[in-house]
Design an enzyme around this catalytic site. Sequence first.
Site, mmCIF file in Angstrom:
data_model
loop_
_atom_site.group_PDB
_atom_site.id
_atom_site.type_symbol
_atom_site.label_atom_id
_atom_site.label_comp_id
_atom_site.label_asym_id
_atom_site.label_seq_id
_atom_site.Cartn_x
_atom_site.Cartn_y
_atom_site.Cartn_z
ATOM 1 N N TYR A 46 -19.568 25.527 -3.171
ATOM 2 C CA TYR A 46 -19.625 24.068 -2.962
ATOM 3 C C TYR A 46 -21.062 23.559 -3.108
ATOM 4 O O TYR A 46 -21.319 22.550 -3.772
ATOM 5 C CB TYR A 46 -19.082 23.801 -1.562
ATOM 6 C CG TYR A 46 -18.883 22.368 -1.176
ATOM 7 C CD1 TYR A 46 -17.810 21.629 -1.679
ATOM 8 C CD2 TYR A 46 -19.732 21.754 -0.253
ATOM 9 C CE1 TYR A 46 -17.614 20.316 -1.274
ATOM 10 C CE2 TYR A 46 -19.543 20.451 0.148
ATOM 11 C CZ TYR A 46 -18.482 19.731 -0.359
ATOM 12 O OH TYR A 46 -18.276 18.426 0.038
ATOM 13 N N LYS B 125 -22.339 20.949 -5.896
ATOM 14 C CA LYS B 125 -22.918 19.653 -5.522
ATOM 15 C C LYS B 125 -24.371 19.550 -5.981
ATOM 16 O O LYS B 125 -24.834 18.461 -6.349
ATOM 17 C CB LYS B 125 -22.799 19.435 -4.007
ATOM 18 C CG LYS B 125 -21.353 19.338 -3.489
ATOM 19 C CD LYS B 125 -20.600 18.163 -4.074
ATOM 20 C CE LYS B 125 -19.293 17.872 -3.322
ATOM 21 N NZ LYS B 125 -18.520 16.781 -3.928
HETATM 22 P P1 NDP Z 1 -10.274 14.777 1.280
HETATM 23 O O1 NDP Z 1 -9.809 16.173 1.078
HETATM 24 O O2 NDP Z 1 -9.930 14.079 2.533
HETATM 25 O O3 NDP Z 1 -9.848 13.854 0.041
HETATM 26 C C1 NDP Z 1 -10.110 14.263 -1.266
HETATM 27 C C2 NDP Z 1 -9.108 13.621 -2.184
HETATM 28 O O4 NDP Z 1 -9.368 14.095 -3.517
HETATM 29 C C3 NDP Z 1 -7.695 14.046 -1.826
HETATM 30 O O5 NDP Z 1 -6.820 12.955 -1.837
HETATM 31 C C4 NDP Z 1 -7.364 15.044 -2.913
HETATM 32 O O6 NDP Z 1 -5.998 15.140 -3.252
HETATM 33 C C5 NDP Z 1 -8.143 14.502 -4.086
HETATM 34 N N1 NDP Z 1 -8.317 15.527 -5.101
HETATM 35 C C6 NDP Z 1 -8.588 16.841 -4.912
HETATM 36 N N2 NDP Z 1 -8.619 17.489 -6.083
HETATM 37 C C7 NDP Z 1 -8.365 16.557 -7.034
HETATM 38 C C8 NDP Z 1 -8.246 16.609 -8.435
HETATM 39 N N3 NDP Z 1 -8.384 17.769 -9.111
HETATM 40 N N4 NDP Z 1 -7.967 15.468 -9.114
HETATM 41 C C9 NDP Z 1 -7.810 14.303 -8.466
HETATM 42 N N5 NDP Z 1 -7.897 14.190 -7.120
HETATM 43 C C10 NDP Z 1 -8.173 15.303 -6.421
HETATM 44 O O7 NDP Z 1 -11.865 14.848 1.103
HETATM 45 P P2 NDP Z 1 -13.012 13.863 1.591
HETATM 46 O O8 NDP Z 1 -12.541 12.467 1.534
HETATM 47 O O9 NDP Z 1 -13.569 14.406 2.840
HETATM 48 O O10 NDP Z 1 -14.098 14.129 0.453
HETATM 49 C C11 NDP Z 1 -14.337 13.240 -0.620
HETATM 50 C C12 NDP Z 1 -15.602 13.673 -1.327
HETATM 51 O O11 NDP Z 1 -16.696 13.695 -0.404
HETATM 52 C C13 NDP Z 1 -15.517 15.085 -1.914
HETATM 53 O O12 NDP Z 1 -16.203 15.144 -3.136
HETATM 54 C C14 NDP Z 1 -16.247 15.924 -0.881
HETATM 55 O O13 NDP Z 1 -16.779 17.092 -1.440
HETATM 56 C C15 NDP Z 1 -17.324 14.946 -0.449
HETATM 57 N N6 NDP Z 1 -17.906 15.281 0.846
HETATM 58 C C16 NDP Z 1 -17.151 15.245 1.992
HETATM 59 C C17 NDP Z 1 -17.722 15.564 3.202
HETATM 60 C C18 NDP Z 1 -16.978 15.536 4.488
HETATM 61 O O14 NDP Z 1 -17.578 15.878 5.518
HETATM 62 N N7 NDP Z 1 -15.716 15.143 4.518
HETATM 63 C C19 NDP Z 1 -19.146 15.974 3.287
HETATM 64 C C20 NDP Z 1 -19.825 15.974 2.037
HETATM 65 C C21 NDP Z 1 -19.230 15.627 0.867
HETATM 66 P P3 NDP Z 1 -4.979 16.176 -2.484
HETATM 67 O O15 NDP Z 1 -5.679 16.726 -1.296
HETATM 68 O O16 NDP Z 1 -3.800 15.356 -2.228
HETATM 69 O O17 NDP Z 1 -4.737 17.280 -3.428
#
Ligand code: NDP
Length: 261
Positions: A170, A174
């Site tokens: 990860y 990133k």
């Molecule tokens: P979530 O897992 O809550 O949401 C991520 C969303 O992205 C889900 O709806 C998921 O769909 C969707 N997704 C995953 N893979 C794909 C794909 N191949 N194509 C299209 N959609 C996809 O994550 P967060 O909201 O927490 O994270 C959002 C972003 O923020 C990410 O990039 C994460 O790395 C980043 N981030 C988050 C942090 C945190 O503490 N939460 C910290 C640092 C960065 P589904 O699950 O239905 O498959």
Amino acid sequence: MSTSSVLSTEKTMEKSDLLKDMVAVVTGSGRGIGKAIATVLAQAGAKIVINDINVDLSKATAEEFKSQGFDAIDAPCNVTVSEQIEKMVETVMNKYGRIDILVNNAGITRDDLFMRMSEEHWQAVIDTNLTSAFKVTQPVLKIMSKQRRGRIINIASTSGVHGNPGQVNYAAAKAGLIGFTKTVALEYATRNITSNAVAPGFIDTDMTKALGEDKIKKVVERIPLGRMGLPEDIAQAVLFFAGPGSYVTGQVIEVSGGLYT
Ligand code: NDP
């Protein structure tokens, strides 16, 4: 935890016209941080494209936005698959004819210590968090180049800036996304397209809920501001970069409550 700053599509929000007539594509916006970003951009007047790998979730979220009076469509796809991305971009262009803001937000974690990390988990995280940005941004930049206007905003992580034990895949993805952000900024500045990244710290979403209460408590103890971040905290930073008058490009802003790893 204070929830006073929570913005939700469940409440009827007043619109501003900061992003009036602009079209914003937010990947992975069915839930979590992506949904909060879509909400804040919609409140600022943008037309919103909800993209998620989950087709039903994309549709339901877009319907929720529409029921609140926002202009939104769903364009689901897996952001690691080029053919599906092409279809998504086609859907957006058929409906709105332009793309002004792209938020590369979709992401996954597959945590493990380095020596235990499988190649499968390494590759899945690189594909979803980094290669997806390459695949989605390329066709969108063609459109933005013709428009001579665009805002690319990539959701990175403090793990990509500082490293984080158990997240070698990860953190590498990133960190790569940050290099991607800075290079796109330099290549596309003359076309009035900016490229910036937001690096969230520890944010309250399903992704972090999966860690369990004990781990969450331990991390929160290390956060100077004393709480987990909210998806809306990230969305506000995205809004700053998305603004039409932004003179900022190639930058990474950490939204982490002061947490450094
Ligand atoms: P979530 O897992 O809550 O949401 C991520 C969303 O992205 C889900 O709806 C998921 O769909 C969707 N997704 C995953 N893979 C794909 C794909 N191949 N194509 C299209 N959609 C996809 O994550 P967060 O909201 O927490 O994270 C959002 C972003 O923020 C990410 O990039 C994460 O790395 C980043 N981030 C988050 C942090 C945190 O503490 N939460 C910290 C640092 C960065 P589904 O699950 O239905 O498959």
